[in-house]
Design an enzyme around this catalytic site. Structure first.
Site, PDB file in Angstrom:
ATOM      1  N   ARG A 112       0.853  -1.188   0.000  1.00  0.00           N
ATOM      2  CA  ARG A 112       0.000   0.000   0.000  1.00  0.00           C
ATOM      3  C   ARG A 112       0.889   1.238   0.000  1.00  0.00           C
ATOM      4  O   ARG A 112       1.743   1.391   0.869  1.00  0.00           O
ATOM      5  CB  ARG A 112      -0.913   0.011   1.233  1.00  0.00           C
ATOM      6  CG  ARG A 112      -1.645   1.329   1.402  1.00  0.00           C
ATOM      7  CD  ARG A 112      -2.620   1.331   2.587  1.00  0.00           C
ATOM      8  NE  ARG A 112      -3.187   2.657   2.738  1.00  0.00           N
ATOM      9  CZ  ARG A 112      -3.016   3.433   3.811  1.00  0.00           C
ATOM     10  NH1 ARG A 112      -2.345   3.006   4.865  1.00  0.00           N
ATOM     11  NH2 ARG A 112      -3.557   4.643   3.849  1.00  0.00           N
ATOM     12  N   HIS A 165      -2.637  10.914   0.999  1.00  0.00           N
ATOM     13  CA  HIS A 165      -2.307  10.531   2.369  1.00  0.00           C
ATOM     14  C   HIS A 165      -1.782  11.795   3.059  1.00  0.00           C
ATOM     15  O   HIS A 165      -0.590  12.023   3.178  1.00  0.00           O
ATOM     16  CB  HIS A 165      -1.254   9.422   2.353  1.00  0.00           C
ATOM     17  CG  HIS A 165      -1.017   8.753   3.669  1.00  0.00           C
ATOM     18  ND1 HIS A 165      -1.227   7.409   3.871  1.00  0.00           N
ATOM     19  CD2 HIS A 165      -0.575   9.230   4.855  1.00  0.00           C
ATOM     20  CE1 HIS A 165      -0.915   7.080   5.121  1.00  0.00           C
ATOM     21  NE2 HIS A 165      -0.509   8.178   5.743  1.00  0.00           N
ATOM     22  N   GLU A 176      -7.313   8.422   6.826  1.00  0.00           N
ATOM     23  CA  GLU A 176      -7.649   8.997   8.138  1.00  0.00           C
ATOM     24  C   GLU A 176      -8.196  10.419   8.077  1.00  0.00           C
ATOM     25  O   GLU A 176      -7.628  11.326   8.674  1.00  0.00           O
ATOM     26  CB  GLU A 176      -6.422   8.974   9.045  1.00  0.00           C
ATOM     27  CG  GLU A 176      -5.836   7.600   9.228  1.00  0.00           C
ATOM     28  CD  GLU A 176      -4.714   7.565  10.263  1.00  0.00           C
ATOM     29  OE1 GLU A 176      -4.290   8.638  10.728  1.00  0.00           O
ATOM     30  OE2 GLU A 176      -4.277   6.459  10.617  1.00  0.00           O
ATOM     31  N   ASN A 204      -6.935   1.633  10.018  1.00  0.00           N
ATOM     32  CA  ASN A 204      -5.612   1.869  10.600  1.00  0.00           C
ATOM     33  C   ASN A 204      -5.769   1.721  12.099  1.00  0.00           C
ATOM     34  O   ASN A 204      -6.440   2.534  12.742  1.00  0.00           O
ATOM     35  CB  ASN A 204      -5.109   3.286  10.291  1.00  0.00           C
ATOM     36  CG  ASN A 204      -4.666   3.436   8.839  1.00  0.00           C
ATOM     37  OD1 ASN A 204      -4.694   2.474   8.069  1.00  0.00           O
ATOM     38  ND2 ASN A 204      -4.247   4.633   8.475  1.00  0.00           N
ATOM     39  N   TYR A 234      -3.804   1.003  15.806  1.00  0.00           N
ATOM     40  CA  TYR A 234      -2.559   0.883  16.558  1.00  0.00           C
ATOM     41  C   TYR A 234      -2.769   0.607  18.034  1.00  0.00           C
ATOM     42  O   TYR A 234      -2.033  -0.133  18.644  1.00  0.00           O
ATOM     43  CB  TYR A 234      -1.734   2.173  16.428  1.00  0.00           C
ATOM     44  CG  TYR A 234      -1.160   2.411  15.049  1.00  0.00           C
ATOM     45  CD1 TYR A 234       0.125   1.995  14.731  1.00  0.00           C
ATOM     46  CD2 TYR A 234      -1.907   3.046  14.058  1.00  0.00           C
ATOM     47  CE1 TYR A 234       0.661   2.205  13.474  1.00  0.00           C
ATOM     48  CE2 TYR A 234      -1.378   3.260  12.787  1.00  0.00           C
ATOM     49  CZ  TYR A 234      -0.099   2.834  12.502  1.00  0.00           C
ATOM     50  OH  TYR A 234       0.416   3.036  11.251  1.00  0.00           O
ATOM     51  N   GLU A 259      -3.178  -0.324   8.149  1.00  0.00           N
ATOM     52  CA  GLU A 259      -1.975   0.007   8.927  1.00  0.00           C
ATOM     53  C   GLU A 259      -2.075  -0.609  10.306  1.00  0.00           C
ATOM     54  O   GLU A 259      -3.137  -0.573  10.930  1.00  0.00           O
ATOM     55  CB  GLU A 259      -1.811   1.526   9.131  1.00  0.00           C
ATOM     56  CG  GLU A 259      -1.417   2.290   7.907  1.00  0.00           C
ATOM     57  CD  GLU A 259      -1.266   3.788   8.182  1.00  0.00           C
ATOM     58  OE1 GLU A 259      -0.941   4.182   9.331  1.00  0.00           O
ATOM     59  OE2 GLU A 259      -1.480   4.563   7.240  1.00  0.00           O
TER      60      GLU A 259
HETATM   61  C1  FCB Z   1      -0.871   6.839  10.940  1.00  0.00           C
HETATM   62  C2  FCB Z   1      -0.567   7.531   9.625  1.00  0.00           C
HETATM   63  C3  FCB Z   1       0.742   7.110   9.017  1.00  0.00           C
HETATM   64  C4  FCB Z   1       1.828   6.964  10.054  1.00  0.00           C
HETATM   65  C5  FCB Z   1       1.353   6.100  11.199  1.00  0.00           C
HETATM   66  C6  FCB Z   1       2.399   5.855  12.250  1.00  0.00           C
HETATM   67  O1  FCB Z   1      -1.805   7.577  11.656  1.00  0.00           O
HETATM   68  O2  FCB Z   1      -1.586   7.243   8.685  1.00  0.00           O
HETATM   69  O3  FCB Z   1       1.077   8.036   8.026  1.00  0.00           O
HETATM   70  O4  FCB Z   1       2.246   8.209  10.475  1.00  0.00           O
HETATM   71  O5  FCB Z   1       0.214   6.693  11.789  1.00  0.00           O
END
Ligand code: FCB
Length: 485
Positions: free
Chosen positions: A78, A123, A169, A313, A315, A388
């Site tokens: 991607r 992006h 995002e 995305n 985390y 992500e």
């Molecule tokens: C996300 C972003 C990506 C990168 C990661 C760590 O929020 O989409 O560009 O910065 O965090």
């Protein structure tokens, strides 16, 4: 670990973005984008005073990077296109053929190695020319420009590219750009931030509205001009924390739902199913009052079939608490426009998951299963792609290359999150792919080069790429789970 299972045609890949990777910021006719300009402005918030003029020089080293992907054994990649590299002056100027050529070479290089390209149209970066002309996403003109740009990309690359993402995002982008003012165009009002211009209570919603309409316009172009011949899929990538209500109280549960709505639910219903759009909108309207812009009749007609998949995305996770103006109003929590709520990594002093070196980045693999299940239940098991997921290391003054290469914490993180993802899939979620952020260490926005997310270490003096332990780990994981045709 063979206990987890993924569908046979599952995409395993890595993720990147143009501004964070390409460098070559003035090469071959590229125009400036908002981050090129912001990163050169004195007083910006980039902690190490750096910029991505060179970044990891992916523009010149893409063949080497494709080789790295090939040795990982990934079947997908991607990346995003730099809008200003294709259209330096938006729809007011010429197409930059050198830009088209670069992405053609990249796409062809990937396909040659059996790697499926997933393209994000924008992006976070935006052509500066258009920012100066009409103020980017605050103006409806941005919709026309985005649709024009998307059309050129579909036409130029769509014979080979089958997976398209319009935006990365949007909720984060509007929050940082127009509410906190910490990303360009650096707009906000007190007490949200310290900007020269802006209105933090209103502008994020206007920007988001234009982004949603720009998404819809691009999708409409694809459906009417390209769908039949190219047969691709389109989606939007959303910033998805898992928001865990801090207690079982109805108020805290509703607060978590509101938190989710402003990063996720606002963007999906507009594009997926008309009726959900309406139920959801009624709730958002309660909170937003007259701020939420209306959609015209023709706009509404285009809302159906607005996406084929949701990009996630994900985390980390937070606890969410309901609160009042007095306890968490502007400056302490969120705005009136979001119906007050506040997030924290701890409950009664105990962290959600394992804390890491990075504040607000706790490791809570269950969050992956929970967010995927939440979206599955809410959106009729719409296809999902984890666009992500990854782990960041602080670049400490005393951290040696050796210690950065031996990244056991990243391996632990990825193993946990992949396992949780596989549980969600086993329970019926329609997830089609998983992309690690990121292939390489790279430019991390306002954190500059101080945080490293790569499976490969980059020496920023020589730009040499070296696989970390996690690269080997990911290669083994993929080879155990991928089913080759
Ligand atoms: C996300 C972003 C990506 C990168 C990661 C760590 O929020 O989409 O560009 O910065 O965090």
């Amino acid at each position: 670990n063979n206990s987890s299972s993924f569908p046979s045609n599952f995409f395993f890949g890595t993720s990147s973005s143009a501004y964070q990777y390409e460098g070559a910021y003035l090469a071959d006719g590229k125009g400036l984008n908002n981050w090129d300009v912001y990163s050169h402005k004195p007083g910006n918030l980039i902690v190490d005073g750096s910029n991505a003029d060179i970044a990891v020089d992916h523009y010149h080293r893409y063949l080497e990077d494709i080789d790295l992907m090939h040795s990982l054994g990934v079947n997908s990649y991607r990346f995003s296109i730099s809008w200003a590299r294709i259209l330096p002056k938006g729809r007011f100027g010429e197409i930059n053929e050198a830009g088209i050529k670069f992405y053609n070479n990249l796409i062809d290089g990937l396909l040659l190695k059996g790697i499926e390209p997933f393209i994000t149209l924008t992006h976070i970066d935006f052509p500066q020319e258009l920012e100066d002309r009409y103020g980017s996403w605050l103006s409806p003109e941005s919709q026309e420009d985005f649709a024009y740009y998307a059309d050129i990309c579909f036409k130029s690359f769509g014979d080979r590219v089958k997976y398209w993402v319009t935006f990365n995002e949007p909720s984060f982008q509007v929050k940082l750009g127009y509410q906190a003012g910490t990303f360009p165009p650096s707009r906000c009002s007190k007490p949200f931030g310290n900007c020269t211009y802006g209105d933090s209570e209103k502008e994020p919603f206007i920007a988001a509205h234009n982004i949603i309409l720009a998404h819809i316009a691009a999708v409409h172009i694809y459906r009417t001009k390209y769908q039949a011949t190219q047969g691709g899929s389109l989606g939007i990538v959303l910033h998805c924390f898992w928001y865990e209500p801090i207690s079982n109280s109805v108020a805290d549960k509703l607060a978590a739902e509101r938190a989710q709505s402003f990063s996720i639910n606002w963007y999906i219903p507009f594009t997926i199913l008309f009726f959900i759009f309406y139920t959801n909108k009624a709730k958002m309207q309660d909170i937003l009052g007259s701020i939420l812009p209306e959609f015209s009749k023709t706009e509404k007609q285009k809302l159906n079939k607005g996406l084929d998949f949701i990009g996630i995305n994900h985390y980390t996770s937070f606890y969410v608490r309901n609160c009042m103006l007095t306890t968490c109003g502007p400056g302490k929590g969120t705005s009136k426009t979001e119906g007050y709520w506040t997030q924290s990594s701890q409950k009664n002093g105990i962290d959600i998951g394992e804390p890491t070196e990075l504040a607000g980045m706790n490791v809570y693999p269950q969050g992956m299963e929970k967010i995927v299940t939440y979206l599955k239940d809410r959106y009729h098991n719409v296809p999902m792609i984890i666009t992500e997921n990854g782990y960041g290391d602080m670049n400490k003054p005393n951290s040696t290359t050796e210690s950065l290469l031996h990244d056991v914490e990243r391996i632990k993180y990825l193993a946990g999150y992949l396992d949780a993802l596989s549980t969600a899939i086993k329970k019926g979620a329609d997830v089609r792919g998983y992309f690690v952020w990121s292939l390489l260490d790279n430019f991390e926005w306002n954190d500059g080069y101080t945080i490293r997310f790569g499976l490969h270490h980059v020496d920023y003096k020589t730009l040499r790429r070296t696989p970390k332990s996690s690269a080997t780990w990911y290669r083994n994981f993929i080879s155990q789970h991928i089913v080759k045709d």
